[in-house]
Each structure stands twice: as structure tokens, then as C-alpha cells.
Design a protein around this motif. Structure first.
Motif, mmCIF file in Angstrom:
data_model
loop_
_atom_site.group_PDB
_atom_site.id
_atom_site.type_symbol
_atom_site.label_atom_id
_atom_site.label_comp_id
_atom_site.label_asym_id
_atom_site.label_seq_id
_atom_site.Cartn_x
_atom_site.Cartn_y
_atom_site.Cartn_z
ATOM 1 N N ARG A 115 0.814 -1.091 -0.248
ATOM 2 C CA ARG A 115 -0.087 -0.013 0.141
ATOM 3 C C ARG A 115 0.989 1.172 0.040
ATOM 4 O O ARG A 115 0.536 2.130 -0.720
ATOM 5 N N ILE A 123 -3.090 2.857 -5.793
ATOM 6 C CA ILE A 123 -4.240 1.889 -5.868
ATOM 7 C C ILE A 123 -5.260 1.707 -4.362
ATOM 8 O O ILE A 123 -4.487 1.916 -3.444
ATOM 9 N N ARG A 124 -6.301 1.586 -4.485
ATOM 10 C CA ARG A 124 -7.214 1.446 -3.377
ATOM 11 C C ARG A 124 -6.927 0.067 -2.551
ATOM 12 O O ARG A 124 -6.530 -0.726 -3.108
ATOM 13 N N SER A 170 -8.347 -2.008 -1.128
ATOM 14 C CA SER A 170 -9.406 -3.188 -1.310
ATOM 15 C C SER A 170 -8.777 -3.666 -2.602
ATOM 16 O O SER A 170 -9.375 -4.890 -3.091
ATOM 17 N N SER A 171 -8.191 -3.199 -3.654
ATOM 18 C CA SER A 171 -7.815 -3.644 -5.011
ATOM 19 C C SER A 171 -6.414 -4.110 -5.111
ATOM 20 O O SER A 171 -6.185 -4.545 -6.044
ATOM 21 N N ALA A 215 -6.162 -7.896 -6.303
ATOM 22 C CA ALA A 215 -6.484 -7.895 -7.960
ATOM 23 C C ALA A 215 -5.590 -7.227 -8.732
ATOM 24 O O ALA A 215 -5.173 -7.644 -9.922
ATOM 25 N N VAL A 216 -4.913 -6.200 -8.430
ATOM 26 C CA VAL A 216 -4.017 -5.452 -9.223
ATOM 27 C C VAL A 216 -2.735 -6.285 -9.202
ATOM 28 O O VAL A 216 -2.205 -6.498 -10.481
ATOM 29 N N VAL A 267 -4.572 -1.595 -14.615
ATOM 30 C CA VAL A 267 -5.447 -1.436 -13.686
ATOM 31 C C VAL A 267 -6.818 -0.884 -13.933
ATOM 32 O O VAL A 267 -6.609 0.402 -14.951
ATOM 33 N N TRP A 323 -11.711 1.904 -11.408
ATOM 34 C CA TRP A 323 -12.519 1.790 -10.244
ATOM 35 C C TRP A 323 -11.428 1.205 -9.031
ATOM 36 O O TRP A 323 -11.770 1.420 -7.995
ATOM 37 N N GLN A 324 -10.263 0.820 -9.623
ATOM 38 C CA GLN A 324 -9.240 0.228 -8.753
ATOM 39 C C GLN A 324 -8.024 1.382 -8.139
ATOM 40 O O GLN A 324 -7.494 1.086 -7.208
ATOM 41 N N ARG A 325 -8.232 2.483 -8.892
ATOM 42 C CA ARG A 325 -7.311 3.655 -8.589
ATOM 43 C C ARG A 325 -7.908 4.368 -7.678
ATOM 44 O O ARG A 325 -9.191 4.720 -7.304
ATOM 45 N N ALA A 352 -13.490 6.091 -7.424
ATOM 46 C CA ALA A 352 -12.920 5.903 -6.213
ATOM 47 C C ALA A 352 -13.654 7.265 -5.311
ATOM 48 O O ALA A 352 -14.066 7.194 -4.213
#
Length: 140
Positions: free
Chosen positions: A22, A28-29, A31-32, A35-36, A77, A80-82, A88
Motif C-alpha cells: 500500500r 491503488i485502493r 481493497s484492490s 486484484a492489481v 489497473v 475503479w481500482q485507482r 474512487a
């Protein structure tokens, strides 16, 4: 732990926790992150993480490689993952406030007057002398 995991540990390559990733990927969020990492082929370790959260640990070299690709806009990416995207920001907007309970006040007076009139008319209709349903005559 696979053979490549052991080889990387012997070579001195670090594995990063989700919290460390993080810090490296602030765009990057949280929660993602998983996935990323998966979408960008970041290697993960099957060994338990050092902080005992049961989250995977990520290969440090892969995380740094993807961080550079994120900065250049080349990483895989989704918007919505950013953390810095419109999607976001829309998720971060506060939800509507909870309705407050109804309180007695000047706004309620017209409704209360109408309610009192209706209840009064119903009671008057039930107690009127010409109403056959209100008599106390019992049939034997």
C-alpha cells in the motif's frame, strides 16, 4: 513454499506485506491490491505473512516493477481500482444522512388538527342516538 520462493529468499529478495505494498502503490485502493497484483503478474508467497493476517506476501521486485508501470500508466489497473479516479471519489462521498425521528413542533399542527377532527367525527358517529349499532338493548 515452492522452490522459486526458497530460491528468492536465499538470494535475499524480500517479500512485502499488504501494508508495505500500500505504501509503494498509493494510487491503488487498498481493497484492490490483490486484484492489481494478480492482473500484473506479481508473485505471491504461499507462506503465512509475518504479521499473521493470513494475507499473501508479495515479491518486492515485482511490486517495484509494477509501481513503475503504474506511474507510467502502463499497468493493468481498472479505473475503479485507482484511489485517484472519479469512481474512487464517488465511493468516498458520504451516504445520505439518516432520517431524524419525527418531533412535535409547529410543522405537525395542521396534521394533528386534521387527525383530531377525524377521530372526533368517528366518535360522534358511533355515539349518536340514531345509530342502531350503539344501543344497549340485548336480544334474548
Amino acid at each position: 513454499m515452492g522452490a522459486s520462493d526458497e530460491q528468492d529468499r536465499e538470494d535475499g529478495e524480500r517479500w512485502l506485506t499488504t501494508a508495505e505494498v500500500r505504501e509503494i502503490w498509493p494510487q491503488i485502493r487498498p481493497s484492490s491490491i490483490r486484484a492489481v497484483a494478480r492482473a500484473n503478474s506479481v508473485r505471491t508467497s504461499g507462506a503465512p505473512s509475518p504479521d499473521l493476517t493470513r494475507e499473501p506476501t508479495y515479491h518486492a521486485a515485482d511490486v517495484r516493477r509494477v509501481a513503475a508501470r503504474i506511474d507510467r500508466g502502463e499497468a493493468d489497473v481498472a479505473p475503479w481500482q485507482r484511489a485517484d479516479s472519479d469512481a474512487a471519489r464517488a465511493d468516498a462521498t458520504p451516504s445520505p444522512q439518516v432520517r431524524q425521528p419525527i418531533r412535535w413542533g409547529p410543522d405537525n399542527v395542521p396534521g394533528l388538527i386534521l387527525l383530531a377532527i377525524v377521530v372526533g367525527l368517528i366518535l360522534w358517529g358511533l355515539t349518536a342516538p340514531d345509530n342502531p349499532g350503539t344501543g344497549t338493548v340485548f336480544v334474548r
